[in-house]
Every structure is written in C-alpha cells, then in structure tokens.
Write a protein that holds these residues in place. Structure first.
Motif, PDB file in Angstrom:
ATOM      1  N   VAL A 205       3.621  -3.307   2.729  1.00 18.12           N
ATOM      2  CA  VAL A 205       3.100  -4.620   3.090  1.00 18.12           C
ATOM      3  C   VAL A 205       2.611  -5.311   1.819  1.00 18.12           C
ATOM      4  N   GLY A 206       3.085  -6.525   1.565  1.00 20.93           N
ATOM      5  CA  GLY A 206       2.663  -7.226   0.357  1.00 20.93           C
ATOM      6  C   GLY A 206       2.726  -8.723   0.517  1.00 20.93           C
ATOM      7  N   ASP A 207       2.182  -9.413  -0.489  1.00 22.83           N
ATOM      8  CA  ASP A 207       2.182 -10.882  -0.454  1.00 22.83           C
ATOM      9  C   ASP A 207       3.079 -11.483  -1.526  1.00 22.83           C
ATOM     10  N   ARG A 208       3.706 -10.633  -2.356  1.00 26.10           N
ATOM     11  CA  ARG A 208       4.545 -11.149  -3.437  1.00 26.10           C
ATOM     12  C   ARG A 208       5.969 -10.624  -3.296  1.00 26.10           C
ATOM     13  N   MET A 209       6.915 -11.548  -3.366  1.00 22.58           N
ATOM     14  CA  MET A 209       8.324 -11.170  -3.310  1.00 22.58           C
ATOM     15  C   MET A 209       8.742 -10.402  -4.561  1.00 22.58           C
ATOM     16  N   ASP A 210       8.223 -10.835  -5.736  1.00 25.76           N
ATOM     17  CA  ASP A 210       8.723 -10.310  -7.008  1.00 25.76           C
ATOM     18  C   ASP A 210       8.087  -8.992  -7.431  1.00 25.76           C
ATOM     19  N   VAL A 213       7.585  -6.755  -2.463  1.00 25.19           N
ATOM     20  CA  VAL A 213       8.784  -6.666  -1.628  1.00 25.19           C
ATOM     21  C   VAL A 213       9.938  -6.010  -2.377  1.00 25.19           C
ATOM     22  N   VAL A 214      10.188  -6.431  -3.615  1.00 19.84           N
ATOM     23  CA  VAL A 214      11.331  -5.868  -4.330  1.00 19.84           C
ATOM     24  C   VAL A 214      11.130  -4.389  -4.639  1.00 19.84           C
ATOM     25  N   SER A 215       9.909  -3.985  -4.978  1.00 19.64           N
ATOM     26  CA  SER A 215       9.677  -2.560  -5.253  1.00 19.64           C
ATOM     27  C   SER A 215       9.820  -1.735  -3.986  1.00 19.64           C
ATOM     28  N   GLY A 216       9.376  -2.283  -2.846  1.00 17.15           N
ATOM     29  CA  GLY A 216       9.564  -1.580  -1.582  1.00 17.15           C
ATOM     30  C   GLY A 216      11.028  -1.429  -1.226  1.00 17.15           C
ATOM     31  N   ILE A 236      10.527 -18.240  -0.230  1.00 20.55           N
ATOM     32  CA  ILE A 236      11.332 -17.038   0.018  1.00 20.55           C
ATOM     33  C   ILE A 236      12.808 -17.269  -0.280  1.00 20.55           C
ATOM     34  N   ALA A 237      13.304 -18.463   0.008  1.00 20.43           N
ATOM     35  CA  ALA A 237      14.726 -18.755  -0.178  1.00 20.43           C
ATOM     36  C   ALA A 237      15.159 -18.683  -1.635  1.00 20.43           C
ATOM     37  N   ARG A 238      14.206 -18.735  -2.575  1.00 19.12           N
ATOM     38  CA  ARG A 238      14.553 -18.692  -4.004  1.00 19.12           C
ATOM     39  C   ARG A 238      14.993 -17.303  -4.454  1.00 19.12           C
ATOM     40  N   PHE A 239      14.672 -16.299  -3.659  1.00 18.73           N
ATOM     41  CA  PHE A 239      14.939 -14.920  -4.076  1.00 18.73           C
ATOM     42  C   PHE A 239      16.243 -14.407  -3.470  1.00 18.73           C
ATOM     43  N   PRO A 240      16.961 -13.552  -4.196  1.00 15.72           N
ATOM     44  CA  PRO A 240      18.238 -13.035  -3.690  1.00 15.72           C
ATOM     45  C   PRO A 240      18.076 -11.865  -2.729  1.00 15.72           C
ATOM     46  N   PHE A 241      16.851 -11.523  -2.376  1.00 16.32           N
ATOM     47  CA  PHE A 241      16.593 -10.441  -1.432  1.00 16.32           C
ATOM     48  C   PHE A 241      15.594 -10.947  -0.390  1.00 16.32           C
ATOM     49  N   ARG A 242      15.473 -10.238   0.715  1.00 16.66           N
ATOM     50  CA  ARG A 242      14.604 -10.652   1.812  1.00 16.66           C
ATOM     51  C   ARG A 242      13.738  -9.486   2.278  1.00 16.66           C
ATOM     52  N   PRO A 243      12.509  -9.761   2.713  1.00 21.97           N
ATOM     53  CA  PRO A 243      11.712  -8.699   3.342  1.00 21.97           C
ATOM     54  C   PRO A 243      12.285  -8.364   4.708  1.00 21.97           C
ATOM     55  N   SER A 244      11.946  -7.202   5.212  1.00 21.39           N
ATOM     56  CA  SER A 244      12.410  -6.826   6.558  1.00 21.39           C
ATOM     57  C   SER A 244      11.825  -7.764   7.599  1.00 21.39           C
ATOM     58  N   GLU A 245      10.544  -8.124   7.424  1.00 23.80           N
ATOM     59  CA  GLU A 245       9.885  -9.044   8.343  1.00 23.80           C
ATOM     60  C   GLU A 245       8.895  -9.912   7.576  1.00 23.80           C
ATOM     61  N   ILE A 246       8.661 -11.124   8.091  1.00 25.02           N
ATOM     62  CA  ILE A 246       7.669 -12.038   7.544  1.00 25.02           C
ATOM     63  C   ILE A 246       6.622 -12.279   8.619  1.00 25.02           C
ATOM     64  N   VAL A 247       5.348 -12.089   8.263  1.00 29.49           N
ATOM     65  CA  VAL A 247       4.262 -12.322   9.222  1.00 29.49           C
ATOM     66  C   VAL A 247       3.232 -13.233   8.571  1.00 29.49           C
ATOM     67  N   ASP A 248       2.457 -13.901   9.400  1.00 30.34           N
ATOM     68  CA  ASP A 248       1.462 -14.827   8.857  1.00 30.34           C
ATOM     69  C   ASP A 248       0.365 -14.098   8.093  1.00 30.34           C
TER      70      ASP A 248
END
Length: 261
Positions: A205-210, A213-216, A236-248
């Motif tokens: 669980v994290g708040d940063r894509m770079d 999320v990427v390390s996970g 989020i759309a700027r990154f070439p990868f996606r988290p499994s889920e996005i929550v508030d």
C-alpha cells in the motif's frame, strides 16, 4: 485466480500519517491488522530514525505500531550489506537510524580503508564528511546509498536529501551508488523475508507511483495506491504501469484486512 491477502506492507508518509497527523482510517487499519493477526510491516525510505524513534512518533499521532513492525531503508541497507559482506566495515554519512542499524548488524564504522561508503539521510550534511566519502570511494570503497529521494520535506520547504548528495558524490567520483530503498524491489523483498511472507499473498500500500507502486510490482506484489499523499488520480495516466487497485484512503482497506480477498 487472485489469492487471498495474507500479509500487508504499507508506506508510512502519505498513507498513515501526514505532517505529524494520523490520516483518517489509519488507526483502524493498524488495529485491524493486529486484531486479525495479519503479518505486516510499515515501510519508510527515511533512514534518520530508528524503529524505536518512529514508534514513538507514530504513537504521538495515535497509531499503535510495534517497533518490530517498522522497516526502514537503513535496516534494509544493513541487511543487504550483511548478506553481501558479513562483518564488514563502512564509512557512514547519516544519523542514528543508519549507524545503529549497521552497528547492530555487526559492521565496523570507520574511515580507515572501509569496505563501503554508506550515504543516508541527515539534516546536517557536512562538506568535510562528503569530501572524506569522495576520497574513500576514489580509493576503492564501494558506494551504497539508503534511498534515491532527492528532496525531503521541512516546514520551510524542500531540503536536499540522499539522492541529491549522492549525485554530487557521483559527479566527483564517477561512481554511481547502489540504492537499497524504494523503488528498488530489494526493499520489498527484504521486508517480505522479515515477516516470512510470500509475494503472491502480500500487498503493498503506497501513495507514490514512482516508489511504492513500482517497487511492489517489481517484487511481484499486488499494489494499492491511496490518494491521500503525493499522487493525484489524474497523475496516474503519466506512468507506464498501473496499481492493482486505486482507493481514496487507507480507510477503504480496513474491511479488507478482516475478510481477505
């Protein structure tokens, strides 16, 4: 088929706390993890503080996190160096979180022909210490840094952090450091080993894509991105990868702890 969630890894800043205040749902999330006996670790790239320090800081916000449930880039670095060269020596630029971790790992802290130069976070980077690090690296010491973050927060604005100082040393030595902390999946894998968890049944669980999320993703975990920290939904759309889920927020995951899915 998605396997049930057995273990949890979570970033700290932006997920559980923000500016020394617990975020909504954080206390309930930690309580649920403990009540249901889920193995978990709270991760941070900050190498300044020891787990004992961080436990006290979290407790002041109302979060009851055991000391042994906190995993820092300093601890991951100490584990990495122990695996690479048990009982080695290091010249360290950093604070108690890093020096304590290396000392407890059996490392000798010295400026006399060390095996490694280890750079961590500090609020008082010394020109003399940086010069010493440069000369030791030029003399053959291997260059390690706890994390690649180039800035850190303060009440007055950004401060130069480990990544920025590492870049200065690299410019002088032409030696790139090996960064142990996120986004290196090494940090995640060392955390998994710490709680004897498996990547297929553990989430990050994290708040940063770079970083989070990427390390996970690279460590083979499912990832949850919360929007209470540095990442906005439109980023989020700027990154070439996606988290499994996005929550508030972390509050949206409290019920998932008791009924893993």
């Amino acid at each position: 088929m998605t396997r049930p969630i057995a273990g949890w890894l979570s970033d700290m800043d932006g997920v559980l706390v923000h500016e020394n205040q617990a975020l909504p749902g954080a206390a309930e999330f930690i309580r649920a993890l403990r009540d249901h006996g889920r193995p978990f670790l709270i991760l941070t790239n900050n190498s300044i503080y020891t787990p004992r320090d961080l436990r006290a800081r979290l407790s002041a916000t109302g979060l009851d996190v055991p000391e042994d449930a906190i995993w820092t880039s300093a601890l991951a670095t100490a584990q990495f160096l122990t695996d690479q060269e048990p009982g080695g020596s290091a010249y360290v630029i950093g604070e108690a979180g890093l020096t304590t971790a290396l000392d407890e790992a059996g490392y000798t802290l010295t400026a006399a022909e060390p095996d490694f130069v280890v750079l961590g976070e500090t609020r008082t980077y010394s020109f003399e210490a940086i010069t010493q690090a440069i000369r030791l690296i030029q003399g053959g010491a291997r260059f390690i840094a706890t994390n690649p973050d180039v800035t850190g927060p303060s009440a007055d604005g950004d401060l130069p952090a480990t990544g920025a100082v590492a870049a200065m040393i690299t410019a002088a030595t032409r030696r790139e450091p090996y960064f142990v902390g996120k986004p290196n999946p090494m940090m995640i894998r060392s955390a998994l080993n710490r709680i004897d968890a498996h990547s297929e049944t553990t989430v990050m669980v994290g708040d940063r894509m770079d970083t989070d999320v990427v390390s996970g993703i690279e460590a083979g975990l499912r990832t949850f991105l919360v929007l209470t920290g540095s990442t906005r939904r439109e980023d989020i759309a700027r990154f070439p990868f996606r988290p499994s889920e996005i929550v508030d927020s972390i509050a949206d995951l409290v019920d998932r702890v008791g009924t893993p899915a």
